[in-house]
Motif scaffolding. Structure first.
Motif, PDB file in Angstrom:
ATOM      1  N   PHE A  22      11.114   0.845  -2.942  1.00 56.17           N
ATOM      2  CA  PHE A  22      10.501   2.168  -2.841  1.00 56.17           C
ATOM      3  C   PHE A  22       9.384   2.305  -3.858  1.00 56.17           C
ATOM      4  O   PHE A  22       9.283   1.532  -4.826  1.00 56.17           O
ATOM      5  N   ASP A  23       8.537   3.285  -3.617  1.00 58.61           N
ATOM      6  CA  ASP A  23       7.435   3.621  -4.519  1.00 58.61           C
ATOM      7  C   ASP A  23       7.787   4.865  -5.320  1.00 58.61           C
ATOM      8  O   ASP A  23       8.631   5.668  -4.915  1.00 58.61           O
ATOM      9  N   GLY A  24       7.134   5.013  -6.416  1.00 53.96           N
ATOM     10  CA  GLY A  24       7.287   6.206  -7.248  1.00 53.96           C
ATOM     11  C   GLY A  24       5.996   6.484  -7.989  1.00 53.96           C
ATOM     12  O   GLY A  24       5.018   5.726  -7.882  1.00 53.96           O
ATOM     13  N   ASN A  25       5.979   7.557  -8.738  1.00 54.80           N
ATOM     14  CA  ASN A  25       4.774   7.943  -9.454  1.00 54.80           C
ATOM     15  C   ASN A  25       5.145   8.503 -10.814  1.00 54.80           C
ATOM     16  O   ASN A  25       5.966   9.417 -10.916  1.00 54.80           O
ATOM     17  N   VAL A  26       4.565   7.926 -11.850  1.00 55.87           N
ATOM     18  CA  VAL A  26       4.758   8.402 -13.213  1.00 55.87           C
ATOM     19  C   VAL A  26       3.599   9.328 -13.559  1.00 55.87           C
ATOM     20  O   VAL A  26       2.429   8.911 -13.500  1.00 55.87           O
ATOM     21  N   GLU A  27       3.897  10.549 -13.890  1.00 53.86           N
ATOM     22  CA  GLU A  27       2.851  11.506 -14.258  1.00 53.86           C
ATOM     23  C   GLU A  27       2.339  11.165 -15.651  1.00 53.86           C
ATOM     24  O   GLU A  27       3.091  11.211 -16.631  1.00 53.86           O
TER      25      GLU A  27
ATOM     26  N   THR B 129       0.846  -1.191   0.000  1.00 49.19           N
ATOM     27  CA  THR B 129       0.000   0.000   0.000  1.00 49.19           C
ATOM     28  C   THR B 129       0.879   1.238   0.000  1.00 49.19           C
ATOM     29  O   THR B 129       1.898   1.280   0.686  1.00 49.19           O
ATOM     30  N   LEU B 130       0.496   2.230  -0.779  1.00 45.89           N
ATOM     31  CA  LEU B 130       1.276   3.455  -0.849  1.00 45.89           C
ATOM     32  C   LEU B 130       1.402   4.075   0.545  1.00 45.89           C
ATOM     33  O   LEU B 130       0.411   4.210   1.261  1.00 45.89           O
ATOM     34  N   PHE B 131       2.628   4.415   0.933  1.00 39.58           N
ATOM     35  CA  PHE B 131       2.999   4.956   2.237  1.00 39.58           C
ATOM     36  C   PHE B 131       2.955   3.914   3.350  1.00 39.58           C
ATOM     37  O   PHE B 131       3.275   4.233   4.498  1.00 39.58           O
TER      38      PHE B 131
ATOM     39  N   LEU C 290      -6.570   6.471   3.778  1.00 37.25           N
ATOM     40  CA  LEU C 290      -7.173   7.086   2.595  1.00 37.25           C
ATOM     41  C   LEU C 290      -7.136   6.144   1.403  1.00 37.25           C
ATOM     42  O   LEU C 290      -8.109   6.042   0.648  1.00 37.25           O
ATOM     43  N   GLY C 291      -6.015   5.442   1.211  1.00 41.02           N
ATOM     44  CA  GLY C 291      -5.940   4.497   0.102  1.00 41.02           C
ATOM     45  C   GLY C 291      -6.974   3.388   0.223  1.00 41.02           C
ATOM     46  O   GLY C 291      -7.632   3.023  -0.767  1.00 41.02           O
ATOM     47  N   PHE C 292      -7.146   2.862   1.445  1.00 38.83           N
ATOM     48  CA  PHE C 292      -8.150   1.822   1.653  1.00 38.83           C
ATOM     49  C   PHE C 292      -9.565   2.385   1.522  1.00 38.83           C
ATOM     50  O   PHE C 292     -10.445   1.757   0.923  1.00 38.83           O
TER      51      PHE C 292
ATOM     52  N   GLY D 215       0.021   6.993   8.420  1.00 42.99           N
ATOM     53  CA  GLY D 215      -1.202   6.284   8.779  1.00 42.99           C
ATOM     54  C   GLY D 215      -2.450   6.797   8.086  1.00 42.99           C
ATOM     55  O   GLY D 215      -3.182   6.010   7.461  1.00 42.99           O
ATOM     56  N   PRO D 216      -2.757   8.106   8.173  1.00 46.46           N
ATOM     57  CA  PRO D 216      -3.972   8.588   7.513  1.00 46.46           C
ATOM     58  C   PRO D 216      -3.947   8.422   5.996  1.00 46.46           C
ATOM     59  O   PRO D 216      -5.000   8.322   5.368  1.00 46.46           O
ATOM     60  N   LEU D 217      -2.751   8.360   5.391  1.00 50.89           N
ATOM     61  CA  LEU D 217      -2.668   8.149   3.945  1.00 50.89           C
ATOM     62  C   LEU D 217      -2.941   6.691   3.586  1.00 50.89           C
ATOM     63  O   LEU D 217      -3.545   6.403   2.549  1.00 50.89           O
TER      64      LEU D 217
END
Length: 450
Positions: free
Chosen positions: A440-445, A62-64, A80-82, A75-77
């Motif tokens: 690690f996570d990343g994000n492709v715009e 899960t992200l974060f 939010l994802g769930f 935690g709150p993020l």
């Protein structure tokens, strides 16, 4: 005789919208299931976050999730994802999807019309009451998740999606803004729930409309859709908030998705209102508006989907997947540079700047695509990251295996060397610590960068 505004005998006998609104709020909160949901929203996320933060295994998928031991703002993020995937669609189904249907099941429309004397004010009161309860639930999820995380872990800097660190104040503001942005698709599902409740009456399908719509949008987001069509779905704002946690912030997709969600709120609510005004409440067996009304409720939303898809496609060249090798390489190099500095601090090595590191990434796919320009989502991406240290004769290299989702989220798994990214712990002067470069996570715009 239909209950219409024109038939109200005297203006002074009209029940104000505010009084009808308070009555509808009391009716909603008086239901035991609504009370239980409100209690759950204000308590369960905090307990969940606090419990997970104490465990040895984190929800790294899960992200974060992998940062829940490091800061309370993760935690709150995670909540939010769930919530965007499951909790919020279910909450809108229970509240907005049932706000009109309950009168059909109980047969209380005539009593309500005699008391209020206006279908318009009844609709406005019920819509506002359902929105109020949903906002209270969203606020509970936000506050509870944040309090649980801060109590269990503490107010520490948060590592963003691109690896840069957000100070506590910046993290708090970004978390609050992310939840506010998620409120837009939540209201869109609520409006769809109002429409389903009006059209289908006491049928249980009216209660399931928001949840089924959310599931359909989730399944669509997993498909290799064109970017323009992906952004035209109201649920994409549940994902686009990730762009708030990059530097600079990736706001293009977020602004488009929030605007699309608000457009769905307007169209679905207006359609529900117009269909509600057409109902004949004098029939004892009245139950919804029939098949024709189903078509009248679906057609405006289908037209809106086509219009937003065409508008986004015309405004930006976004008819492809939006995932290219250049974007993947840029994202991986950016995250690695930020996290390498974090690892340097952990090991108490001489500080370096990202300009000194000159990180670059060379990525390819293993599916036989042309090595010149691989594109699209998949779990067969692999990258070789290269960086330079001041005074070192040879550059350093590290290998990563990548999974890139259709929505642009990437997950990188380190594949060596061991002292850089090949092991999940690093040995620091104060003991073993999680290795930020291991995974690690990343994000492709997805939209073209300005």
């Amino acid at each position: 005789m239909e209950a219409e505004d024109a038939e109200e005998p005297q203006a002074e006998e009209r029940v104000p919208v505010t009084r009808a609104y308070r009555f509808e709020v009391v009716k909603l909160v008086a239901q035991w299931r609504i009370r239980l949901l409100l209690l759950a929203c204000w308590t369960v996320p905090g307990l969940f976050v606090a419990a997970v933060a104490q465990q040895g295994t984190l929800p790294s998928d899960t992200l974060f999730g992998r940062w829940m031991h490091a800061t309370g703002w993760a935690g709150p993020l995670v909540v939010l994802g769930f919530s965007g995937s499951w909790a919020l669609p279910l909450l809108t189904s229970v509240v907005a999807g049932d706000v009109f249907a309950v009168e059909d099941r109980l047969g209380t429309w005539r009593h309500l019309l005699v008391a209020v004397r206006s279908t318009r004010r009844i609709f406005v009161a019920k819509a506002l009451a359902s929105v109020t309860v949903i906002v209270l639930m969203v606020a509970g999820l936000t506050v509870s998740g944040a309090v649980g995380g801060l109590a269990a872990v503490g107010d520490r800097p948060l590592v963003g999606v691109d690896g840069h660190q957000l100070a506590s104040a910046d993290a708090a503001g970004a978390v609050l803004l992310a939840w506010l942005c998620a409120l837009a698709p939540t209201l869109a599902l609520a409006a769809i729930g109002l429409l389903g409740s009006v059209v289908l009456g006491r049928s249980p399908m009216g209660l399931l409309v928001p949840a089924l719509t959310a599931v359909a949008m989730q399944l669509a987001q997993m498909l290799p859709l064109p970017v323009a069509l992906r952004l035209a779905l109201p649920g994409y704002a549940f994902v686009a908030w990730n762009g708030l946690f990059t530097d600079p912030a990736q706001l293009g997709e977020l602004l488009v998705s929030v605007g699309v969600s608000l457009a769905w709120v307007v169209v679905a609510t207006v359609s529900a209102y117009l269909l509600f005004r057409r109902r004949d409440f004098t029939g004892g067996s009245d139950d919804g508006l029939g098949r024709r009304a189903v078509a009248l409720g679906v057609l405006p939303l289908a037209a809106l989907l086509a219009l937003t898809f065409g508008a986004v496609a015309a405004a930006t060249p976004s008819t492809g997947s939006g995932i290219t090798r250049a974007k993947v390489q840029r994202s991986v190099a950016t995250v690695f540079a930020h996290l390498y500095r974090l690892q340097t601090d952990q090991l108490h090595r001489p500080a370096v700047t990202e300009a000194q590191l000159r990180v670059s990434a060379a990525c390819a796919r293993g599916d036989g695509q042309s090595a010149e320009d691989p594109v699209g989502a998949g779990n067969d991406w692999h990258c070789v990251v290269t960086w330079h240290l001041p005074g070192a004769a040879a550059p350093g290299t590290a290998v990563y295996q990548l999974t890139v989702a259709p929505n642009g989220r990437l997950e990188a798994d380190g594949d060596g060397p061991k002292d850089v990214n090949g092991y999940f712990l690093v040995r620091t002067p104060t003991g073993d610590a999680p290795n930020p470069l291991w995974q690690f996570d990343g994000n492709v715009e997805l939209l073209p960068s300005p």
